[in-house]
Write an enzyme that holds these catalytic residues in place. Structure first.
Site, short mmCIF file in Angstrom:
data_model
loop_
_atom_site.label_atom_id
_atom_site.label_comp_id
_atom_site.label_asym_id
_atom_site.label_seq_id
_atom_site.Cartn_x
_atom_site.Cartn_y
_atom_site.Cartn_z
N HIS A 1 47.65 44.26 43.88
CA HIS A 1 49.07 43.92 44.00
C HIS A 1 49.31 42.43 43.79
O HIS A 1 50.35 41.90 44.18
CB HIS A 1 49.61 44.33 45.38
CG HIS A 1 49.26 45.74 45.76
ND1 HIS A 1 48.17 46.04 46.55
CD2 HIS A 1 49.82 46.91 45.42
CE1 HIS A 1 48.08 47.35 46.69
NE2 HIS A 1 49.06 47.90 46.02
S1 FES Z 1 47.12 42.60 46.86
FE1 FES Z 1 47.22 44.57 47.73
S2 FES Z 1 45.16 45.02 48.17
FE2 FES Z 1 45.09 43.03 47.33
#
Ligand code: FES
Length: 195
Positions: free
Chosen positions: A153
């Site tokens: 993410h």
């Molecule tokens: S940014 Fe979501 S698990 Fe690393």
């Protein structure tokens, strides 16, 4: 009961009996394998400290080790990498590592390490646990001085595992307990004795 029913029941019995035999057979194979593990391997499987030789680690090189089934990064930082730690402090969420659970007291410092040269952090993103990737290329135009990037993410961490602001990960990468047994050997998983 018809002849067909009897045949069906017989086939069902044979299928179940074969499956149970297969499971029992797998168990018999597994037991010698576990008992044949050397004591150190058994201890490691249970979460004992892990020795990490670092004598041949080159400056700028990263190695990954497993401790208690968790990924741990050991990075030998160059002087240039260390000098970059001050560059992006205002972009970091917790540059002074004030979250006490994120590192032992001996790593609550600017380099988040026992010896500045060696960074030891868990390779588990503090958002949802993905494994961040190293990206040591410096890109000043992007405000990036090198560090770790989580592909899940988009969380970003600097070369001390400190999380950037504005990403999903809430905290810095965790520093596991560890100590230097010798200059060329780190023990991960314990810090009793001199760290
Ligand atoms: S940014 Fe979501 S698990 Fe690393």
């Amino acid at each position: 009961m018809t002849e067909d029913d009897l045949d069906r029941n017989r086939r069902h019995f044979l299928t179940v009996a074969t499956a149970v035999t297969g499971i029992a057979g797998a168990g018999l194979v597994a037991v010698p394998f576990i008992s044949s593990l050397k004591p150190s391997a058994r201890a490691q499987a249970l979460g004992a400290p892990v020795e990490v030789p670092i004598g041949s680690l080159e400056p700028g090189e990263l190695i990954r080790v497993l401790w208690r089934g968790r990924l741990v990064f050991v990075l030998r930082r160059t002087d240039e990498m260390l000098s970059r730690l001050a560059d992006n402090v205002d972009r970091l969420r917790d540059p002074d590592s004030t979250e006490v659970d994120q590192q032992p007291a001996y790593a609550a410092n600017e380099t988040r390490s026992v010896k500045p040269e060696f960074l030891v952090v868990e390779g588990s993103c503090t958002h949802l646990g993905c494994a961040p990737l190293e990206d040591f290329e410096v890109r000043p135009a992007e405000g990036w001085g090198g560090g770790f990037f989580c592909p899940c993410h988009g969380s970003k961490f600097d070369l001390a595992g400190r999380v950037y602001k504005g990403v999903p990960a809430p905290t810095n990468l965790r520093v596991p307990p560890h100590r230097f047994v010798r200059d060329d050997l780190i023990l991960i998983g314990t810090d009793t004795g001199a760290a």
